[in-house]
Design a protein around this motif. Structure first.
Motif, PDB file in Angstrom:
ATOM      1  N   GLY A   1       0.803  -1.218   0.000  1.00 45.94           N
ATOM      2  CA  GLY A   1       0.000   0.000   0.000  1.00 45.94           C
ATOM      3  C   GLY A   1       0.832   1.262   0.000  1.00 45.94           C
ATOM      4  N   GLY A   2       2.053   1.166   0.510  1.00 48.37           N
ATOM      5  CA  GLY A   2       2.909   2.337   0.624  1.00 48.37           C
ATOM      6  C   GLY A   2       3.958   2.420  -0.459  1.00 48.37           C
ATOM      7  N   GLY A   3       4.678   3.513  -0.439  1.00 50.65           N
ATOM      8  CA  GLY A   3       5.739   3.710  -1.403  1.00 50.65           C
ATOM      9  C   GLY A   3       7.081   3.265  -0.849  1.00 50.65           C
ATOM     10  N   SER A   4       8.130   3.592  -1.590  1.00 46.63           N
ATOM     11  CA  SER A   4       9.492   3.283  -1.150  1.00 46.63           C
ATOM     12  C   SER A   4      10.421   4.335  -1.739  1.00 46.63           C
ATOM     13  N   ALA A   5      11.628   4.350  -1.250  1.00 45.25           N
ATOM     14  CA  ALA A   5      12.580   5.368  -1.683  1.00 45.25           C
ATOM     15  C   ALA A   5      12.983   5.157  -3.139  1.00 45.25           C
ATOM     16  N   PRO A   6      13.334   6.243  -3.844  1.00 48.79           N
ATOM     17  CA  PRO A   6      13.888   6.076  -5.196  1.00 48.79           C
ATOM     18  C   PRO A   6      15.149   5.231  -5.150  1.00 48.79           C
ATOM     19  N   GLU A   7      15.316   4.421  -6.182  1.00 41.94           N
ATOM     20  CA  GLU A   7      16.480   3.535  -6.216  1.00 41.94           C
ATOM     21  C   GLU A   7      16.809   3.239  -7.675  1.00 41.94           C
ATOM     22  N   GLY A   8      18.063   3.391  -8.026  1.00 42.91           N
ATOM     23  CA  GLY A   8      18.487   3.077  -9.383  1.00 42.91           C
ATOM     24  C   GLY A   8      17.785   3.898 -10.446  1.00 42.91           C
ATOM     25  N   GLY A   9      17.392   5.122 -10.104  1.00 46.77           N
ATOM     26  CA  GLY A   9      16.726   5.984 -11.071  1.00 46.77           C
ATOM     27  C   GLY A   9      15.240   5.726 -11.220  1.00 46.77           C
ATOM     28  N   VAL A  10      14.649   4.906 -10.331  1.00 45.37           N
ATOM     29  CA  VAL A  10      13.231   4.563 -10.419  1.00 45.37           C
ATOM     30  C   VAL A  10      12.531   4.941  -9.119  1.00 45.37           C
ATOM     31  N   ARG A  11      11.462   5.699  -9.238  1.00 47.34           N
ATOM     32  CA  ARG A  11      10.665   6.033  -8.058  1.00 47.34           C
ATOM     33  C   ARG A  11       9.956   4.774  -7.535  1.00 47.34           C
ATOM     34  N   HIS A  12       9.956   4.589  -6.225  1.00 48.74           N
ATOM     35  CA  HIS A  12       9.252   3.480  -5.570  1.00 48.74           C
ATOM     36  C   HIS A  12       9.661   2.117  -6.141  1.00 48.74           C
TER      37      HIS A  12
ATOM     38  N   ALA B   1      11.388  -0.515  -5.082  1.00 52.47           N
ATOM     39  CA  ALA B   1      11.170  -1.712  -4.269  1.00 52.47           C
ATOM     40  C   ALA B   1       9.686  -2.053  -4.194  1.00 52.47           C
ATOM     41  N   ALA B   2       8.832  -1.053  -4.049  1.00 53.66           N
ATOM     42  CA  ALA B   2       7.394  -1.299  -3.983  1.00 53.66           C
ATOM     43  C   ALA B   2       6.865  -1.853  -5.300  1.00 53.66           C
TER      44      ALA B   2
ATOM     45  N   SER C   1      17.003   6.510 -19.291  1.00 57.11           N
ATOM     46  CA  SER C   1      16.428   7.398 -20.309  1.00 57.11           C
ATOM     47  C   SER C   1      15.177   8.123 -19.856  1.00 57.11           C
ATOM     48  N   SER C   2      14.542   7.657 -18.795  1.00 58.18           N
ATOM     49  CA  SER C   2      13.267   8.233 -18.366  1.00 58.18           C
ATOM     50  C   SER C   2      13.434   9.664 -17.862  1.00 58.18           C
ATOM     51  N   PRO C   3      12.619  10.606 -18.366  1.00 50.67           N
ATOM     52  CA  PRO C   3      12.684  11.974 -17.852  1.00 50.67           C
ATOM     53  C   PRO C   3      12.151  12.100 -16.429  1.00 50.67           C
ATOM     54  N   SER C   4      11.300  11.148 -16.009  1.00 53.77           N
ATOM     55  CA  SER C   4      10.608  11.286 -14.729  1.00 53.77           C
ATOM     56  C   SER C   4      11.024  10.264 -13.690  1.00 53.77           C
ATOM     57  N   GLY C   5      11.562   9.129 -14.118  1.00 56.43           N
ATOM     58  CA  GLY C   5      11.871   8.055 -13.183  1.00 56.43           C
ATOM     59  C   GLY C   5      10.666   7.261 -12.737  1.00 56.43           C
ATOM     60  N   THR C   6       9.516   7.457 -13.379  1.00 55.61           N
ATOM     61  CA  THR C   6       8.331   6.687 -13.016  1.00 55.61           C
ATOM     62  C   THR C   6       8.312   5.372 -13.781  1.00 55.61           C
ATOM     63  N   ALA C   7       8.045   4.291 -13.054  1.00 48.39           N
ATOM     64  CA  ALA C   7       8.149   2.953 -13.633  1.00 48.39           C
ATOM     65  C   ALA C   7       7.067   2.661 -14.660  1.00 48.39           C
ATOM     66  N   HIS C   8       5.951   3.409 -14.620  1.00 50.98           N
ATOM     67  CA  HIS C   8       4.897   3.107 -15.595  1.00 50.98           C
ATOM     68  C   HIS C   8       5.277   3.536 -17.008  1.00 50.98           C
TER      69      HIS C   8
ATOM     70  N   ASP D   1      15.175  -6.468 -17.268  1.00 49.95           N
ATOM     71  CA  ASP D   1      15.615  -5.465 -16.310  1.00 49.95           C
ATOM     72  C   ASP D   1      17.120  -5.281 -16.422  1.00 49.95           C
ATOM     73  N   VAL D   2      17.556  -4.042 -16.309  1.00 54.26           N
ATOM     74  CA  VAL D   2      18.973  -3.742 -16.536  1.00 54.26           C
ATOM     75  C   VAL D   2      19.893  -4.448 -15.535  1.00 54.26           C
ATOM     76  N   ASP D   3      19.400  -4.708 -14.320  1.00 57.66           N
ATOM     77  CA  ASP D   3      20.274  -5.366 -13.340  1.00 57.66           C
ATOM     78  C   ASP D   3      19.854  -6.807 -13.064  1.00 57.66           C
ATOM     79  N   GLY D   4      18.947  -7.333 -13.893  1.00 61.16           N
ATOM     80  CA  GLY D   4      18.576  -8.739 -13.771  1.00 61.16           C
ATOM     81  C   GLY D   4      17.695  -9.080 -12.596  1.00 61.16           C
ATOM     82  N   ALA D   5      17.079  -8.085 -11.967  1.00 56.83           N
ATOM     83  CA  ALA D   5      16.241  -8.357 -10.794  1.00 56.83           C
ATOM     84  C   ALA D   5      14.910  -9.009 -11.165  1.00 56.83           C
ATOM     85  N   LEU D   6      14.481  -8.854 -12.421  1.00 54.25           N
ATOM     86  CA  LEU D   6      13.229  -9.465 -12.886  1.00 54.25           C
ATOM     87  C   LEU D   6      13.556 -10.407 -14.052  1.00 54.25           C
TER      88      LEU D   6
END
Length: 295
Positions: free
Chosen positions: A45-56, A58-59, A120-127, A138-143
């Motif tokens: 339900g909650g957010g998480s800190a920006p990480e690797g250029g992506v907002r939220h 971990a969430a 490349s994202s101007p906003s860092g939003t994952a959508h 995924d660039v770091d192989g996490a998915l």
């Protein structure tokens, strides 16, 4: 009615960094006739800190894993996904790619390409990144399971707002793109995009519609489709192809809108037993909502 094995409701907002879309999944569920089974994915339900250029980041990843577990448990062959933001499509498309392999063909019906990377994202939003994840991983192989499509299995339709890096990616990989003006002139061309015998997944971000027709979306983008064009194109698609998956995302029900436009689209996809007239919700100044930004 469109027959399917499973409906998944995925009330994510972190990918858009916009709390308003969280209510979209529930609102869409209330407007659609349930399939054989309907499950709400237990996303954070909650957010998480920006990480690797992506907002939220971990969430978003936690929601992906929760959705993947639900799909692995139920093993649907035909799937309806009701989001939330566009990140919900990664798990659903990857699951069906495991079922249909190279037969799967994804129609990305969206104002945006969603082809950005964290760099490349101007906003860092994952959508703004799910289709790129499905094509490149995924660039770091996490998915590791996200990379499941080749460029020949994808077509973008209704697109009109690409970032420079996305334009270059489309050009370099020769992705099929049917933009909003051309689709508006010839709605039936949507049905010409999948090859014969394809198992089609329809990603429908409601921002493909012009804001004058349907403003209740996270990132309203001028120059979009009319309601009539969308329904005609989807009608042609269903008349000529096997649809094995549908995902609908980025609905902001709190904003004033003509609900009949949405009802028409849902009815065309075979998701409602009857079309309901009436106006949509009135903007209530949703607590905690953020201003829509770039993708």
């Amino acid at each position: 009615m469109w027959s399917r094995d499973l409906d998944v409701l995925v009330p994510t907002w972190q990918g858009a960094d916009d709390l308003r879309v969280r209510e979209g999944a529930t609102a869409l569920a209330a407007l659609t006739t349930p399939g054989s089974q309907r499950v709400t994915v237990p996303v954070p339900g909650g957010g998480s800190a920006p990480e690797g250029g992506v907002r939220h980041r971990a969430a978003v990843f936690n929601a992906y894993h929760a959705q993947t577990e639900v799909l692995a448990r139920h093993r649907p062959q035909r799937l309806l996904t009701l989001g939330g933001d566009c990140t919900v499509e990664v798990a659903s498309v990857a699951h069906l790619a495991g079922r249909y392999a190279k037969r799967l063909f994804v129609l990305w019906i969206d104002a945006h390409g969603d082809l950005n990377t964290p760099a490349s994202s101007p906003s860092g939003t994952a959508h703004g990144m799910p289709l790129r994840l499905l094509l490149d991983g995924d660039v770091d192989g996490a998915l590791p399971d996200a990379h499941c499509l080749s460029p020949g299995q994808v077509a973008l339709a209704g697109v009109r707002d690409l970032d420079p890096a996305e334009v270059e990616y489309v050009r370099r990989h020769d992705l099929t793109l049917l933009d909003a003006p051309r689709l508006g002139v010839h709605p039936a061309r949507l049905a010409e995009l999948p090859p014969p015998g394809a198992a089609v997944y329809v990603h429908l971000d409601l921002d493909v519609l012009d804001p004058s027709a349907f403003p209740a979306v996270a990132v309203p983008t001028p120059g979009g489709l009319t309601a009539a064009t969308l329904t005609r194109s989807l009608t042609a698609l269903r008349a000529h192809h096997q649809v094995v998956g549908v995902g609908i995302t980025e609905y902001v029900p709190q904003l004033a809108h003509d609900q009949q436009v949405l009802n028409e689209a849902l009815g065309t996809l075979g998701l409602t037993g009857a079309r309901i007239s009436g106006r949509g919700f009135v903007n209530r100044g949703w607590p905690g909502s953020t201003t829509p930004g770039d993708r």
